[in-house]
Design a protein around this motif. Structure first.
Motif, mmCIF file in Angstrom:
data_model
loop_
_atom_site.group_PDB
_atom_site.id
_atom_site.type_symbol
_atom_site.label_atom_id
_atom_site.label_comp_id
_atom_site.label_asym_id
_atom_site.label_seq_id
_atom_site.Cartn_x
_atom_site.Cartn_y
_atom_site.Cartn_z
ATOM 1 N N VAL A 1 -2.324 -12.291 5.982
ATOM 2 C CA VAL A 1 -3.459 -12.054 4.985
ATOM 3 C C VAL A 1 -3.105 -11.421 3.985
ATOM 4 N N MET A 2 -4.336 -11.414 3.045
ATOM 5 C CA MET A 2 -4.344 -10.134 1.688
ATOM 6 C C MET A 2 -5.766 -10.229 1.169
ATOM 7 N N THR A 3 -6.097 -9.285 1.098
ATOM 8 C CA THR A 3 -7.002 -8.802 0.479
ATOM 9 C C THR A 3 -6.966 -8.433 -0.845
ATOM 10 N N GLU A 4 -7.818 -7.706 -1.332
ATOM 11 C CA GLU A 4 -7.452 -7.052 -2.807
ATOM 12 C C GLU A 4 -6.795 -6.218 -3.358
ATOM 13 N N ILE A 5 -6.779 -5.098 -1.796
ATOM 14 C CA ILE A 5 -5.797 -4.046 -2.221
ATOM 15 C C ILE A 5 -4.867 -3.951 -1.016
ATOM 16 N N LEU A 6 -4.824 -5.007 -0.378
ATOM 17 C CA LEU A 6 -3.165 -4.456 0.970
ATOM 18 C C LEU A 6 -3.332 -6.112 0.985
ATOM 19 N N MET A 7 -1.873 -6.014 2.118
ATOM 20 C CA MET A 7 -1.349 -7.142 2.778
ATOM 21 C C MET A 7 -1.541 -6.560 4.074
ATOM 22 N N ALA A 8 -1.996 -7.384 5.113
ATOM 23 C CA ALA A 8 -1.725 -7.270 6.560
ATOM 24 C C ALA A 8 -0.634 -8.275 7.136
ATOM 25 N N CYS A 9 0.474 -8.027 7.581
ATOM 26 C CA CYS A 9 1.474 -9.204 7.902
ATOM 27 C C CYS A 9 1.607 -8.208 9.825
ATOM 28 N N LEU A 10 1.518 -10.548 11.046
ATOM 29 C CA LEU A 10 1.759 -10.107 12.222
ATOM 30 C C LEU A 10 3.245 -9.980 12.247
ATOM 31 N N LEU A 11 3.609 -9.336 12.634
ATOM 32 C CA LEU A 11 4.959 -9.675 13.069
ATOM 33 C C LEU A 11 6.335 -10.197 14.472
ATOM 34 N N LEU A 12 6.631 -10.921 14.772
ATOM 35 C CA LEU A 12 6.682 -11.734 15.968
ATOM 36 C C LEU A 12 7.304 -10.726 16.237
ATOM 37 N N THR A 13 7.432 -9.817 16.849
ATOM 38 C CA THR A 13 7.098 -8.495 17.786
ATOM 39 C C THR A 13 5.305 -8.102 18.333
ATOM 40 N N GLY A 14 5.222 -8.663 17.595
ATOM 41 C CA GLY A 14 3.046 -9.295 17.959
ATOM 42 C C GLY A 14 3.080 -7.017 17.293
ATOM 43 N N GLU A 15 3.093 -6.496 16.549
ATOM 44 C CA GLU A 15 2.927 -5.712 15.456
ATOM 45 C C GLU A 15 1.931 -6.363 14.667
ATOM 46 N N VAL A 16 1.196 -5.305 14.153
ATOM 47 C CA VAL A 16 0.906 -5.468 12.811
ATOM 48 C C VAL A 16 1.034 -3.781 11.618
ATOM 49 N N VAL A 17 1.149 -4.208 10.624
ATOM 50 C CA VAL A 17 1.178 -3.745 9.850
ATOM 51 C C VAL A 17 0.900 -3.945 8.314
ATOM 52 N N CYS A 18 0.684 -2.972 7.912
ATOM 53 C CA CYS A 18 -0.245 -3.493 6.691
ATOM 54 C C CYS A 18 0.958 -2.840 5.117
ATOM 55 N N VAL A 19 0.667 -2.732 4.230
ATOM 56 C CA VAL A 19 0.863 -2.728 2.251
ATOM 57 C C VAL A 19 -0.036 -2.706 1.766
ATOM 58 N N TRP A 20 -0.059 -1.352 1.003
ATOM 59 C CA TRP A 20 -0.787 -0.666 0.264
ATOM 60 C C TRP A 20 0.239 -0.226 -0.406
ATOM 61 N N SER A 21 -0.173 -0.472 -2.172
ATOM 62 C CA SER A 21 0.274 0.093 -3.043
ATOM 63 C C SER A 21 1.879 1.303 -2.905
ATOM 64 N N GLY A 22 2.341 0.066 -2.216
ATOM 65 C CA GLY A 22 3.824 0.610 -2.008
ATOM 66 C C GLY A 22 3.550 1.482 -0.359
ATOM 67 N N GLY A 23 2.976 1.802 -0.062
ATOM 68 C CA GLY A 23 3.435 1.704 1.279
ATOM 69 C C GLY A 23 3.020 1.301 2.530
ATOM 70 N N VAL A 24 3.164 1.603 4.003
ATOM 71 C CA VAL A 24 3.454 0.894 5.074
ATOM 72 C C VAL A 24 3.260 1.633 6.172
ATOM 73 N N SER A 25 1.587 1.135 6.960
ATOM 74 C CA SER A 25 1.104 1.630 8.096
ATOM 75 C C SER A 25 1.256 0.492 8.902
ATOM 76 N N LYS A 26 1.474 1.426 10.400
ATOM 77 C CA LYS A 26 1.088 0.047 11.511
ATOM 78 C C LYS A 26 0.386 0.015 11.910
ATOM 79 N N ILE A 27 -0.466 -0.555 12.174
ATOM 80 C CA ILE A 27 -1.821 -0.313 12.933
ATOM 81 C C ILE A 27 -1.693 -0.673 14.381
ATOM 82 N N SER A 28 -2.547 0.077 15.286
ATOM 83 C CA SER A 28 -2.827 0.536 16.688
ATOM 84 C C SER A 28 -4.227 -0.222 16.696
ATOM 85 N N PHE A 29 -3.616 -0.901 17.245
ATOM 86 C CA PHE A 29 -5.030 -1.442 18.087
ATOM 87 C C PHE A 29 -5.679 -0.535 19.593
#
Length: 493
Positions: free
Chosen positions: A376-404
């Motif tokens: 999914v995408m917003t105007e400032i970041l992109m969130a990707c759901l990986l096949l492993t079940g993890e979610v990572v967010c891409v923003w301004s060239g950086g990558v963050s893993k989301i912990s639920f």
């Protein structure tokens, strides 16, 4: 363990009944002036049966707990006898899980006992166990149809409600809907196809496979084998294809002779994924979000970069695309191994927005190296759901893993969690609306987090984190869930 427990375990119904009625060795009932017996208790002796009937055994279960758990035909009579006693506590909790008799009856599938309990005026259905489940929550967790698996293809009917000022409900008129209203999808006027179909196929209803709503238009995918797309909303800017008029009812989109597998909507454009892995786009190209260059005359206005008919994204012709995503200013897609993005770069494209402010043609995102399941995408970041079940967010060239957050026991309980238990609750779906992203877990919980990063100072230098919040769980009751099109004050199910 009391005599009532013993008589129930041995299924001695007559002895059980005599004991409830004050038989030998138990407090006797008082006589009444009228014929028959009376349950009037007026002494210390009679208080014994009140404690006896609600007493717990060594495992923390009352007789009513045991009777409601048993699915034997004879056990239902024991439930009736216990409920007929005036001292019975129908809301008594067991020691292990704090389950009431209703919890146990519904969990065991003993519907007859559950009905008897629900007829009681003193039954409390809002009591929760140690994990926060009410009796009905516990029952829903054991019913397969209450939680469809991800692999099940859902063909359903469509209901919409809410404000219809943007013609997004598809109900055929501009009136608002305070309650869910069914949207009937008519068949296309194709005389040649009608003659080739059986009578059952001609009159069978058209079901819905996917609904995608934006602020100004709605796209519905149907169960039809081809040309399975319907649109409604504001027609300006090419949102509805060649139609430039407002459409209150769902209409077919012309010039599409493909089977559409999924769609993604921005405010002014649409992406459609075909069964052959091709990506079609149409709408307004103000932010270069269509993935190609639109030739316009020199006299045309800058805002008139409109693609009114669906067009293939030629740069992806060698790729077999698995899914698409969109926001107001950008678009994206993914294959088995790669992620591609294009449009106006607000940080969500996966590369430095200072170096690449606008990406006209699809470009590979090098920061995503693992296979993607959803995006999914917003105007400032992109969130990707990986096949492993993890979610990572891409923003301004950086990558963050989301912990639920995970479910926790009370502070007084220390629980060992093996690795397989910790990793077992994966995210299965992602959705976005404006700056909010919603995630659905494998155990039915819903989380949301904002795409505004939490940090201090310059975003390029600060350590950015995201804090998802659990807004709905099976063990909790909420009046609404804020996902999807709620921002726009209309809903579709």
């Amino acid at each position: 363990m009391t005599l009532l427990h013993v008589y129930f375990a041995l299924r001695k119904q007559q002895s059980f009944h005599r004991l409830l009625n004050g038989g030998p060795g138990q407090p006797s009932i008082s006589a009444s002036t009228s014929s028959g017996k009376s349950w009037k208790r007026a002494g210390a002796l009679n208080s014994g049966i009140a404690l006896e009937i609600n007493a717990l055994d060594t495992l923390g279960r009352s007789v009513l707990h045991l009777a409601c758990t048993s699915t034997e035909a004879s056990s239902l009579e024991y439930v009736r006898m216990l409920l007929a006693h005036p001292a019975i506590n129908v809301n008594v909790l067991d020691k292990e899980s704090h389950w009431t008799p209703l919890h146990r009856a519904l969990y065991a599938g003993n519907i007859s006992a559950a009905i008897l309990l629900l007829k009681r005026l003193d039954i409390d259905t809002s009591i929760k166990d140690l994990e926060g489940y009410t009796a009905h929550d516990l029952y829903n967790s054991t019913v397969r149809s209450a939680k469809p698996t991800e692999d099940e293809e859902t063909l359903a009917e469509l209901f919409t409600w809410g404000t219809n000022r943007n013609a997004a409900l598809g109900v055929g008129d501009g009136n608002d809907r305070a309650y869910p209203d069914q949207v009937v999808i008519p068949r296309k006027d194709d005389v040649a196809r009608q003659h080739n179909r059986s009578l059952d196929d001609r009159f069978a209803p058209i079901h819905v496979r996917q609904v995608s709503m934006s602020k100004l238009h709605t796209v519905v995918l149907t169960s039809e084998p081809r040309d399975n797309i319907r649109v409604c909303g504001f027609g300006g800017g090419g949102r509805l294809g060649p139609s430039q008029h407002t459409q209150y009812a769902l209409i077919p989109l012309p010039d599409i002779k493909h089977t559409i597998e999924s769609v993604a909507l921005g405010q002014d454009h649409t992406l459609a994924l075909t069964s052959t892995g091709e990506v079609l786009t149409w709408g307004l190209n103000r932010f270069s979000q269509l993935g190609y260059v639109i030739e316009v005359s020199s006299s045309a206005k800058q805002d008139e970069h409109i693609q009114a008919t669906p067009r293939k994204v030629g740069s992806l012709r060698r790729e077999f695309v698995k899914g698409v995503a969109a926001c107001k200013t950008a678009s994206g897609c993914w294959t088995d191994t790669e992620v591609w993005t294009w449009g106006t770069n607000g940080g969500q494209l996966g590369y430095d927005k200072a170096l690449v402010p606008v990406q006209v043609l699809p470009r590979k995102v090098s920061s995503i190296v693992k296979p993607v399941r959803a995006m999914v995408m917003t105007e400032i970041l992109m969130a990707c759901l990986l096949l492993t079940g993890e979610v990572v967010c891409v923003w301004s060239g950086g990558v963050s893993k989301i912990s639920f957050p995970t479910q926790r026991f009370s502070s007084g309980i220390s629980v060992y969690r093996p690795p397989q238990a910790i990793n077992g609750q994966n995210i299965t779906k992602l959705r976005s609306c404006d700056d909010t992203i919603a995630a659905l877990s494998s155990n039915g919980e819903v989380f949301t987090f904002t795409s505004q990063p939490i940090g201090e100072g310059d975003s390029a230098k600060s350590s950015l984190t995201f804090k998802p919040q659990r807004i709905w769980a099976l063990r909790r009751q909420f009046s609404a869930v804020q996902v999807g099109g709620l921002k726009f004050k209309y809903h579709a199910v």
